[in-house]
Motif scaffolding. Structure first.
Motif, mmCIF file in Angstrom:
data_model
loop_
_atom_site.group_PDB
_atom_site.id
_atom_site.type_symbol
_atom_site.label_atom_id
_atom_site.label_comp_id
_atom_site.label_asym_id
_atom_site.label_seq_id
_atom_site.Cartn_x
_atom_site.Cartn_y
_atom_site.Cartn_z
ATOM 1 N N LEU A 3 0.830 -1.210 0.000
ATOM 2 C CA LEU A 3 0.000 0.000 0.000
ATOM 3 C C LEU A 3 0.860 1.254 0.000
ATOM 4 N N THR A 7 0.734 4.105 -2.836
ATOM 5 C CA THR A 7 0.465 5.510 -2.505
ATOM 6 C C THR A 7 1.584 6.412 -3.005
ATOM 7 N N GLU A 97 -2.013 4.699 4.185
ATOM 8 C CA GLU A 97 -3.462 4.456 4.186
ATOM 9 C C GLU A 97 -4.225 5.764 4.337
ATOM 10 N N PHE A 101 -6.748 7.323 1.291
ATOM 11 C CA PHE A 101 -8.199 7.376 1.441
ATOM 12 C C PHE A 101 -8.720 8.749 1.859
ATOM 13 N N ILE A 147 -15.691 3.816 0.407
ATOM 14 C CA ILE A 147 -14.528 3.161 -0.202
ATOM 15 C C ILE A 147 -13.580 2.624 0.862
ATOM 16 N N SER A 148 -13.281 3.440 1.861
ATOM 17 C CA SER A 148 -12.381 2.974 2.915
ATOM 18 C C SER A 148 -13.027 1.861 3.735
ATOM 19 N N TYR A 151 -12.510 -1.227 1.860
ATOM 20 C CA TYR A 151 -11.113 -1.650 1.993
ATOM 21 C C TYR A 151 -10.902 -2.404 3.305
ATOM 22 N N LEU A 154 -12.401 -5.862 2.998
ATOM 23 C CA LEU A 154 -11.580 -6.780 2.195
ATOM 24 C C LEU A 154 -10.341 -7.230 2.952
ATOM 25 N N LEU A 155 -9.812 -6.345 3.811
ATOM 26 C CA LEU A 155 -8.662 -6.738 4.627
ATOM 27 C C LEU A 155 -9.041 -7.709 5.736
#
Length: 208
Positions: A3, A7, A97, A101, A147-148, A151, A154-155
């Motif tokens: 990540l 970024t 992160e 985001f 969106i976050s 995320y 999914l993590l």
């Protein structure tokens, strides 16, 4: 690690020699960058949240994107994040992160929506205020939370009911204060200092 690399690559894509040469040649623009970064840092340090990672805060990024353009808005957000890293409890592990985001994705969404409005809507003073600033900012603020939240799901950090009840639900609540703050900031600037707003063109938006 992945990540952080992603970024960094996103920020690298915002770098442009012409933009930064113009920035170095204009002290007033430099002041604008640092002032915008300081405002972002002040807004971002005021957070509310119950669970780790699930923090809610005003972004203010749509106004900065409209004022500075997407490239310099990315620089402003990086400076603001480094200020938070130094002065608050934001850790280096959270930096990538947070930048992705809270800054980069909202910046690209804000500028993309502005381009759509510029292309397909009438170029009018009130369209710029109510659509480009107000409505777009509200959408971006809500989208950031969704969106976050996706995320984090999914993590595997949280299950979907926990995210819906403790985080994603606030997208419905936060869109209005986000829209109001950005809309008011842009309204004041294009009324009294329109030359400070990079994406506002007097000849197109006022001669209607």
């Amino acid at each position: 690690m992945l990540l952080s690399m992603f970024t960094a690559a996103v920020f690298a894509a915002t770098l442009n020699k012409q933009t930064y040469r113009a920035l170095l040649a204009r002290p007033a623009r430099q002041t604008g960058v640092f002032a915008s970064a300081l405002c972002l840092a002040l807004f971002w340090q005021i957070q509310a949240g119950i669970l780790e990672h699930l923090n809610i805060h005003i972004l203010g990024i749509t106004a900065v994107t409209l004022i500075m353009g997407w490239r310099l808005a990315s620089l402003c957000s990086l400076i603001a994040s480094l200020l938070l890293l130094y002065f608050t409890d934001l850790s280096a592990d959270q930096l990538a992160e947070f930048l992705l985001f809270s800054a980069f994705i909202p910046i690209f969404l804000s500028y993309g929506l502005y381009l759509l409005c510029y292309q397909f809507l009438p170029r009018h003073f009130f369209v710029y205020i109510f659509v480009c600033a107000f409505l777009c900012a509200g959408f971006v603020g809500a989208a950031k939370i969704l969106i976050s939240g996706g995320y984090f799901y999914l993590l595997g950090l949280y299950d979907l009911p926990t995210l819906l009840d403790n985080y994603m639900f606030y997208a419905v609540i936060m869109w209005f204060p986000e829209a109001m703050l950005n809309g008011m900031a842009i309204t004041l600037l294009i009324t009294y200092r329109p030359h400070w707003v990079k994406t506002f063109y007097d000849q197109e938006y006022l001669n209607k």
